[in-house]
Design an enzyme around this catalytic site. Structure first.
Site, PDB file in Angstrom:
ATOM      1  N   ARG A  65     -14.196  21.699  -9.210  1.00 40.16           N
ATOM      2  CA  ARG A  65     -13.556  20.818  -9.977  1.00 40.16           C
ATOM      3  C   ARG A  65     -14.309  19.971 -11.090  1.00 40.16           C
ATOM      4  O   ARG A  65     -12.823  19.659 -11.821  1.00 40.16           O
ATOM      5  CB  ARG A  65     -13.674  19.348  -8.521  1.00 40.16           C
ATOM      6  CG  ARG A  65     -12.295  18.511  -8.002  1.00 40.16           C
ATOM      7  CD  ARG A  65     -12.529  17.555  -7.928  1.00 40.16           C
ATOM      8  NE  ARG A  65     -13.078  18.027  -5.815  1.00 40.16           N
ATOM      9  CZ  ARG A  65     -12.361  18.173  -5.180  1.00 40.16           C
ATOM     10  NH1 ARG A  65     -11.057  17.743  -4.849  1.00 40.16           N
ATOM     11  NH2 ARG A  65     -12.559  18.880  -3.930  1.00 40.16           N
TER      12      ARG A  65
ATOM     13  N   CYS B  65      11.080  22.443   2.334  1.00 37.24           N
ATOM     14  CA  CYS B  65      12.767  22.406   4.086  1.00 37.24           C
ATOM     15  C   CYS B  65      11.176  21.172   4.743  1.00 37.24           C
ATOM     16  O   CYS B  65      11.144  21.710   6.087  1.00 37.24           O
ATOM     17  CB  CYS B  65      12.657  22.939   4.158  1.00 37.24           C
ATOM     18  SG  CYS B  65      13.528  24.421   3.002  1.00 37.24           S
TER      19      CYS B  65
HETATM   20  N1  LLP Z   1     -19.995  26.031  -4.347  1.00 36.87           N
HETATM   21  C1  LLP Z   1     -19.008  26.411  -3.121  1.00 36.87           C
HETATM   22  C2  LLP Z   1     -20.223  27.869  -2.198  1.00 36.87           C
HETATM   23  C3  LLP Z   1     -18.472  26.223  -2.580  1.00 36.87           C
HETATM   24  O1  LLP Z   1     -18.037  26.326  -0.819  1.00 36.87           O
HETATM   25  C4  LLP Z   1     -17.664  25.308  -3.484  1.00 36.87           C
HETATM   26  C5  LLP Z   1     -15.933  24.655  -2.873  1.00 36.87           C
HETATM   27  C6  LLP Z   1     -17.670  25.249  -4.767  1.00 36.87           C
HETATM   28  C7  LLP Z   1     -19.169  25.577  -5.102  1.00 36.87           C
HETATM   29  C8  LLP Z   1     -17.557  24.172  -5.801  1.00 36.87           C
HETATM   30  O2  LLP Z   1     -16.800  22.758  -5.216  1.00 36.87           O
HETATM   31  P1  LLP Z   1     -16.499  21.734  -6.621  1.00 36.87           P
HETATM   32  O3  LLP Z   1     -16.906  21.446  -7.461  1.00 36.87           O
HETATM   33  O4  LLP Z   1     -15.587  22.602  -7.217  1.00 36.87           O
HETATM   34  O5  LLP Z   1     -16.378  20.350  -5.264  1.00 36.87           O
HETATM   35  N2  LLP Z   1      -9.414  22.764  -1.514  1.00 36.87           N
HETATM   36  C9  LLP Z   1      -9.778  21.613  -1.226  1.00 36.87           C
HETATM   37  C10 LLP Z   1     -11.782  21.869  -2.431  1.00 36.87           C
HETATM   38  C11 LLP Z   1     -12.750  22.731  -1.365  1.00 36.87           C
HETATM   39  C12 LLP Z   1     -13.844  23.513  -1.658  1.00 36.87           C
HETATM   40  C13 LLP Z   1     -14.466  24.599  -1.253  1.00 36.87           C
HETATM   41  N3  LLP Z   1     -15.933  24.934  -1.805  1.00 36.87           N
HETATM   42  C14 LLP Z   1      -9.867  20.356  -2.520  1.00 36.87           C
HETATM   43  O6  LLP Z   1      -8.765  21.066  -2.615  1.00 36.87           O
HETATM   44  O7  LLP Z   1     -10.156  19.310  -2.159  1.00 36.87           O
END
Ligand code: LLP
Length: 421
Positions: free
Chosen positions: A282, A350
């Site tokens: 992110r 919808c």
């Molecule tokens: N590493 C692992 C093992 C992960 O499961 C994730 C995210 C990341 C790295 C990266 O995390 P980040 O830096 O992006 O926070 N769909 C949700 C977020 C789900 C994150 C899943 N895993 C949302 O839109 O907030």
């Protein structure tokens, strides 16, 4: 309300004649050229964030591709020196299709299939992060068949409850992910992997969750897993991803540099000698993008609410529906205007839950046909998009130095039936 907070816009944003330009491109021209909805990414910002991650963590830091993945993004992260964390055979496929060298890939997943593991081993991916004893069994079976010995990290669950939405917290004991430290499973897994001929254990890993602002939570997790791994002197340790980003005016988050420095300091203080690495997703991509929509319908309910319907919705950004996430909206034609009006921006799907921005403040005089933007939409929007109601998925453009490069085309109606037999 004052004008839209500029700090939520991509780095290259500028106001020209009252209109918002990103990457040297007028957003209204982009909407006209590529249509709406449209994801617009500031390519320079994507590259800068990758470089920032590499600068603080050094080689080994991986971009978590789940946040936003297409061939152009995979290539960009690779060009900027990042490894790629791929969480499924599908993400692995896209990274390989983008010609990212397999040794730069890290395969994740709490339920990797035999096929996914076999593919990863056949390509000799850089690391596999093993999540369960069942996976160790599968790796034993694959070793029997192939004789290969993949380099692995073990994903440990440190028992840290990150302060974030329950759906995206992963480090607490009641989690489907990883080997739990408090039950002794983590220690047992380290013993098993160390003594296994099927894998080469190079380190441990923890990912406590996503959209986390409190840097000390990462330090706590690092200390817990360092204690499990300490006696074995393993060369690598990953603290996962999870650094939060501001989505709305009153949020603040540490930078990648601040986060990385704090994590590395905490590890050094805990006596960690392993190379410490991370997997930001992110924080690399979220703030680099905006989504542009066209306003199609305005419904005023006196004393209740004004609904502004746009031509996308939960199919290009399911985060408000899934996590109650907040966004801010802006009018590219009047980016510096005050925002006296409050409206609710909804999609064209919808269901009533199809809300993009509840109680959005907008400039006066919003009309049908206006182009409306939402900011900080670069992570988990396009990647979690769907075809709900058979709405076609939007295209993605990368903008830089006055050029707009289409990197994912818009889905067509023909695409909607291409799987039907
Ligand atoms: N590493 C692992 C093992 C992960 O499961 C994730 C995210 C990341 C790295 C990266 O995390 P980040 O830096 O992006 O926070 N769909 C949700 C977020 C789900 C994150 C899943 N895993 C949302 O839109 O907030």
């Amino acid at each position: 309300m004052p004008p839209f907070p500029f700090r939520l816009l991509p780095d290259s944003s500028e106001t020209i004649d009252g209109r918002l330009w990103v990457g040297g491109c007028d957003l209204l021209d982009l909407a006209a050229e590529f249509g709406t909805p449209l994801f617009v990414y500031d390519e320079t910002q994507l590259r800068d964030r990758c470089r920032e991650a590499v600068a603080v963590f050094g080689d080994g830091v991986a971009y978590a591709a789940k946040a936003f993945l297409c061939k152009a993004m995979a290539r960009l992260a690779h060009e900027e020196g990042m490894h790629l964390d791929v969480a499924t055979g599908g993400e692995l496929h896209v990274a390989l299709a983008a010609d990212v060298p397999p040794d730069r890939l890290v395969l994740h997943g709490n339920n990797k299939s035999m096929t996914e593991l076999r593919t990863a081993i056949a390509h000799d991916v850089g690391r596999i992060v093993v999540d369960s004893f069942d996976e160790l069994d599968r790796l034993d079976a694959l070793h029997e068949q192939t004789g290969r010995v993949p380099k692995v990290l073990l994903r440990l669950t440190p028992g840290i409850k990150a302060e974030t939405h329950d759906y995206i917290a992963t480090g607490h004991d009641d989690s489907k992910f990883g080997f739990t430290v408090s039950t002794g499973a983590a220690a047992a897994a380290v013993e098993r992997a160390r003594n296994s001929a099927s894998v080469e254990l190079v380190g441990v890993h923890a990912h406590i969750g996503s959209q986390v602002f409190v840097v000390s939570s990462f330090a706590k997790a690092a200390a817990v897993i360092a204690e499990v791994a300490g006696p074995y002197d393993l060369p690598e340790m990953s603290i996962g991803g999870g650094l939060g980003v501001p989505y709305v005016a009153d949020e603040r988050a540490p930078s990648i540099t601040e986060w990385g420095t704090a994590v590395l300091d905490a590890c050094a203080n805990a006596g960690v000698t392993a190379r410490v690495s991370a997997e930001p997703g992110r924080s690399i991509v979220a703030a680099a993008a905006v989504t542009l929509y066209e306003v199609g319908t305005i419904k005023r309910l006196p004393g209740i609410r004004t609904y502004v319907s746009v031509d996308g919705g939960m199919s290009d950004n399911p985060r408000p529906v899934l996590y109650g996430s907040g966004y801010e909206t802006f009018l590219p034609r009047a980016i510096a205007a005050d925002r006296p009006d409050t409206v609710t921006v909804v999609g064209k799907h919808c269901e009533s839950g199809d809300v993009l921005v509840r109680d959005a403040t907008v400039p006066a005089g919003l009309v049908v046909g206006d182009i409306l933007g939402t900011a900080v939409t670069g992570a988990y929007g396009h990647s979690m998009g769907s075809n709900y109601n058979k709405v076609t998925r939007p295209p993605v453009v990368f903008v830089a130095d006055g050029d707009a490069r289409l990197v994912v085309r818009r889905e067509t109606l023909a695409d909607l039936t291409r799987l039907d037999l």
